[in-house]
Design a protein around this motif. Sequence first.
Motif, PDB file in Angstrom:
ATOM      1  N   VAL A  35       0.741  -1.309   0.004  1.00 41.37           N
ATOM      2  CA  VAL A  35      -0.128   0.181  -0.016  1.00 41.37           C
ATOM      3  C   VAL A  35       0.874   1.393   0.002  1.00 41.37           C
ATOM      4  N   GLU A  36       0.489   2.178  -0.745  1.00 42.29           N
ATOM      5  CA  GLU A  36       1.080   3.591  -0.664  1.00 42.29           C
ATOM      6  C   GLU A  36       1.142   4.190   0.537  1.00 42.29           C
ATOM      7  N   ASN A  37       0.025   4.280   1.296  1.00 37.91           N
ATOM      8  CA  ASN A  37      -0.234   5.045   2.416  1.00 37.91           C
ATOM      9  C   ASN A  37      -0.576   4.073   3.502  1.00 37.91           C
ATOM     10  N   PRO A  38      -0.185   3.772   4.699  1.00 35.07           N
ATOM     11  CA  PRO A  38      -0.296   2.555   5.668  1.00 35.07           C
ATOM     12  C   PRO A  38      -1.847   2.822   6.010  1.00 35.07           C
ATOM     13  N   THR A  39      -2.417   4.064   6.007  1.00 27.57           N
ATOM     14  CA  THR A  39      -3.913   4.416   6.452  1.00 27.57           C
ATOM     15  C   THR A  39      -4.700   3.709   5.266  1.00 27.57           C
ATOM     16  N   ASP A  40      -4.209   3.112   4.278  1.00 30.77           N
ATOM     17  CA  ASP A  40      -5.099   2.665   3.103  1.00 30.77           C
ATOM     18  C   ASP A  40      -5.635   1.505   3.594  1.00 30.77           C
ATOM     19  N   TRP A  41      -4.836   0.782   4.400  1.00 34.60           N
ATOM     20  CA  TRP A  41      -5.205  -0.614   5.115  1.00 34.60           C
ATOM     21  C   TRP A  41      -5.864  -0.233   6.332  1.00 34.60           C
ATOM     22  N   LYS A  42      -7.430  -0.184   6.350  1.00 31.30           N
ATOM     23  CA  LYS A  42      -7.940   0.418   7.624  1.00 31.30           C
ATOM     24  C   LYS A  42      -8.075  -0.568   8.583  1.00 31.30           C
ATOM     25  N   SER A  43      -8.231  -0.083   9.688  1.00 33.97           N
ATOM     26  CA  SER A  43      -8.164  -0.860  11.023  1.00 33.97           C
ATOM     27  C   SER A  43      -8.955  -2.161  11.108  1.00 33.97           C
ATOM     28  N   HIS A  44     -10.337  -2.025  10.384  1.00 31.38           N
ATOM     29  CA  HIS A  44     -11.115  -3.222  10.467  1.00 31.38           C
ATOM     30  C   HIS A  44     -10.768  -4.259   9.417  1.00 31.38           C
ATOM     31  N   PHE A  45      -9.844  -3.967   8.563  1.00 31.27           N
ATOM     32  CA  PHE A  45      -9.326  -4.934   7.504  1.00 31.27           C
ATOM     33  C   PHE A  45      -8.715  -6.070   8.218  1.00 31.27           C
ATOM     34  N   PRO A  46      -8.648  -7.339   7.790  1.00 29.12           N
ATOM     35  CA  PRO A  46      -7.988  -8.490   8.316  1.00 29.12           C
ATOM     36  C   PRO A  46      -6.323  -7.979   8.401  1.00 29.12           C
ATOM     37  N   LYS A  47      -6.002  -8.869   9.471  1.00 30.73           N
ATOM     38  CA  LYS A  47      -4.278  -8.847   9.732  1.00 30.73           C
ATOM     39  C   LYS A  47      -3.642  -9.624   8.779  1.00 30.73           C
ATOM     40  N   LEU A  48      -3.218  -8.977   7.871  1.00 30.49           N
ATOM     41  CA  LEU A  48      -2.277  -9.696   6.501  1.00 30.49           C
ATOM     42  C   LEU A  48      -1.082  -8.860   6.469  1.00 30.49           C
ATOM     43  N   PRO A  49       0.149  -9.377   5.982  1.00 29.36           N
ATOM     44  CA  PRO A  49       1.215  -8.958   5.675  1.00 29.36           C
ATOM     45  C   PRO A  49       1.196  -7.661   4.872  1.00 29.36           C
ATOM     46  N   VAL A  50       1.024  -6.555   5.464  1.00 28.42           N
ATOM     47  CA  VAL A  50       0.988  -5.296   4.627  1.00 28.42           C
ATOM     48  C   VAL A  50       2.135  -4.442   4.941  1.00 28.42           C
ATOM     49  N   VAL A  51       2.766  -4.245   3.624  1.00 34.88           N
ATOM     50  CA  VAL A  51       3.939  -3.528   3.660  1.00 34.88           C
ATOM     51  C   VAL A  51       4.003  -2.081   2.900  1.00 34.88           C
TER      52      VAL A  51
END
Length: 493
Positions: free
Chosen positions: A8-24
């Motif tokens: 993701v370009e901005n960490p806030t794009d992966w919202k708090s209610h989204f599942p816990k996945l390996p986001v970089v």
Amino acid sequence: MADHIILVENPTDWKSHFPKLPVVAAKDYLAKPEYSSAGRNLRVLNLCRSYRYLSVGYYCSLLAEARRHRVIPSVRTLNDLSRKSIYSLDIEDLDDHVQQVLGKPRPGFTATAFELDIYFGQCPAKELQELARQLFGVFRAPLLRVEFRLQGQWRIATLKALHLHSLSTEQEEIFLGALATYLSRRWRQPRARNNYRYDLAMLHNPKEAMPPSNNKALQQFIRVGRECGVNVELIEKKDYGRLAEFDALFIRDTTGIDHYTYQFAKKAESEGMVVIDDPDSILKCTNKVYLDELLRTHRIRMPKTVIVRRDNLERVDSEIPYPIVLKIPDGSFSRGVFKVNDRTELLEVAGRLFKASDLVLAQEFLYTDFDWRVGILNRTPLFVCQYFMSKEHWQIYHHEPGEGRTTREGDAKTFRVEDAPEIVIKTAAKAASLIGNGFYGVDLKQTSKGIVVIEINDNPNIDHGVEDTVLKEDLYRKIIEDFVWRLDRKRGK
């Protein structure tokens, strides 16, 4: 490190209610050494805010490919989408599918354009799900928006990528469901084939009446491949989007230029895969006009041939006596080949063939009880067969006329290479070398005037019970081992 990461370009794009996945974060993927040195099996899901040329999102896909990570969307997909052009596999088939679905009368529906959002090949409209899957197979972008327009009939007008940060709450729900399905199918359940040295895709068409390999032969390839440390997986036309999952492609489907097999070969080549039949071999072998010029230029004897146009049709029989064989340039398995016995038949058959091609081949008729076929792989003869003419017919394959027609095939006899006439082997090897170092079947006739080359096939038959009669499973092993050799060379082993 996980076997997959989500960028993701901005960490806030992966919202708090989204599942816990390996986001970089994209900037970390581009800069940190642990990602540049990650293994080639790392799968990268690029969900950056923009994919425009030379943007962060574009560079993420570009570097992922340079690192040999398995990324979606690929740079090729980004380039295609950015041009708003549809350079895809058999787009006419997709437009036909669009018309079949949208062309049906629907009460109250009067729109002449509408949009459809596709999430990892999934869409909310059940009637369009198969089309969504096909589009994802061609354009492996996580989020796609497709615009359809009624232009005489319904067609795909534009395609563009959607982005995670712009999704509505309702779209997010659909996205997360599709993501979970996609991850479970592709990443969370690694297939057994990952334990093998290499993964080989074998393209076939289970509905083809006369395929290059029968089912028993395909199963032999799979079994012998595993013994050689290669996982051989059968794929079909619908699996175009999965090509990047494999190391090599072996086409066991009748090839053609205006055909999905050529698109598969081109795609595999662009992905840096080992591919047989390679696009160049398909291009050269499927056109008999090219082969005629090639063989004549290199002084390899073939039947006397005249390239026929509408303006020289009247003079053909002054150069070749009757009966004359007429051929369309890209026929196969005796299709598009006709024998004419007089001028009336010549004009009538040629007139029909000119509707499909501006050029037709006319050849002298050379009857023999059988044709020789020499199978050559990487400039080495593998097998030799005699293919006998179909009973009471002048061709190996006799396609019965009329509806519900059947095809009769002549018998075959297979020889050890060393037991075949030396001149047959040498002539076949010389002819095949003009094409390349792929897998070819050279057809020759043994006449009173000497050996004559009829054609060079880019995907010769390997049928259980015919071509493998002498070598048996060793025939399959030699082909698989050639793929391993090519793959080892490509990787510098």
